[in-house]
Design a protein around this motif. Sequence first.
Motif, mmCIF file in Angstrom:
data_model
loop_
_atom_site.group_PDB
_atom_site.id
_atom_site.type_symbol
_atom_site.label_atom_id
_atom_site.label_comp_id
_atom_site.label_asym_id
_atom_site.label_seq_id
_atom_site.Cartn_x
_atom_site.Cartn_y
_atom_site.Cartn_z
ATOM 1 N N VAL A 247 0.837 -1.205 0.000
ATOM 2 C CA VAL A 247 0.000 0.000 0.000
ATOM 3 C C VAL A 247 0.869 1.252 0.000
ATOM 4 O O VAL A 247 0.363 2.370 -0.104
ATOM 5 N N THR A 248 2.179 1.052 0.105
ATOM 6 C CA THR A 248 3.145 2.143 0.033
ATOM 7 C C THR A 248 4.495 1.539 -0.349
ATOM 8 O O THR A 248 4.582 0.350 -0.655
ATOM 9 N N THR B 134 5.453 4.523 -6.436
ATOM 10 C CA THR B 134 5.882 5.530 -5.457
ATOM 11 C C THR B 134 7.103 6.216 -6.041
ATOM 12 O O THR B 134 6.973 6.974 -6.992
ATOM 13 N N ASP B 135 8.287 5.940 -5.518
ATOM 14 C CA ASP B 135 9.486 6.474 -6.140
ATOM 15 C C ASP B 135 9.817 5.744 -7.435
ATOM 16 O O ASP B 135 10.554 6.237 -8.291
#
Length: 480
Positions: free
Chosen positions: A306-307, A338-339
């Motif tokens: 989730v992240t 994300t990143d």
Amino acid sequence: MNITLHIRNAYIFGNKKTLPLAKKLIFFAVISLLMSCKEFVSIDLSITQIASEKVYNSDADARAAILGIYTRMFSSQGVASGGDGSSITHLGGLSSDELINYRTTQPTVEFSNSALTANNSAINTVWSEFYQYIYTANHAIEHLSNSTGITPTIREQLIGQAKFVRAFAYFYLVNLYGNVPLVTTTDYRVNSILPRSPVDEVYQLIIQNLQDAREMLSADYSFSNDERAAPNRWVATALLARVSLYMGRFEDAEQYASELIAGNPLFSLEPDLNKVFLLNSSEAIWQLRPTFGGTNTLDANLFVLVTTPSQVSLNDHLLDVFAEGDLRRDHWIGSIQTDKTYYYPYKYKVRSSSVSTSPVTEATTIFRLAEQYFIRAEARAQQNDITGAQVDLNAIRNRAALPNTSAGDKEALLTAIEQERVAELFTEWGHRWFDLKRTNRIDAVLSEKKGERWQSTDALYPIPFREILNNRNLDQNIGY
């Protein structure tokens, strides 16, 4: 040994009537006695006497003791579900080429880097927990055989389950550690000085126990309230098929797999890939039913992102295994941006909920029918039944919306089966790790994927240092 009574308000195998308080106390006392000891060989006769007096006087208490093994398997520190990362799925994924590790804790880093030490805490957990299952099974077999308070039909079912559990534990021990002590008694004086037995000898016990279990266990799931949550005859048959394949007994492997595949009304390949891992899926042969409120599987907690990942993600190269249009790529792999883009196993989709009454829809699947198709395909290919092997392989490929295999000879089929096993069975119970070892492909594959970190001796885990310290007859695996 620290003995505690821990009573959870949970349904057991779909039975919405919780056990009476007295039975709960007995059940958890015995499970604590049998399963919480840090040193397997240190369990002495006085404990077994206490346990036998409490457990084997009635059908209900004896059932609770055996079913408690599966509750323990689902625990957050279990090798089966392993919410703390000590599961066979997690460790096998790190040891092979399936998972990328982001944890900084030394035990996990050692697995990821193929740099295990004999003091690794996860190594100790795996060893001790499987031997705890074996001890509980030995204890049950000894005392059930002599009990006069158990209905004969129930006694036979429970002994059959105990023999299956012992075989199941030894299958994983022998494939992780190689030669291991062959413990068939509860006598700690004997167990504490046992040397390691050869792999072939351990496999003989596994086969005999599974054959016994097949004869003793029922052919339905009535013992577990018609949920696929406890071993029955077909669960024993599934492991027999796998063991036969690993041992090169291809005729036996084909026979056992056929019993599950051909005309068995209990099982069928689930056409919807999103339903394969649901509770009581038609493809499931044995599952662990969640026992915590708000929990479906601990696999989802470990894998679903989730992240930015802090534990694991899928190795990107795994995506290359999937052909264009493969539905498994669409339904069983998730991603998060994300990143960068991270990929993760998405076979289990429901993470834990803070609401303890959230419905249970998924269950940790230990054996499923798709593996039996692979077993029979490989066994047939090894016996030069090219057409039969193609039929089985195509059943899995077609389910994933792929065309029939183009492999037309034995070697090409074996290669195709290996690739399909990766696409179908990734991050399930160490299949990839075991497949690389049993096919002698481990050095070729992992020396390329892991470089100089990989050494041939890494194929076996080290025997825990504390076991060698406590037993002068245990020797260490080469390289540790």
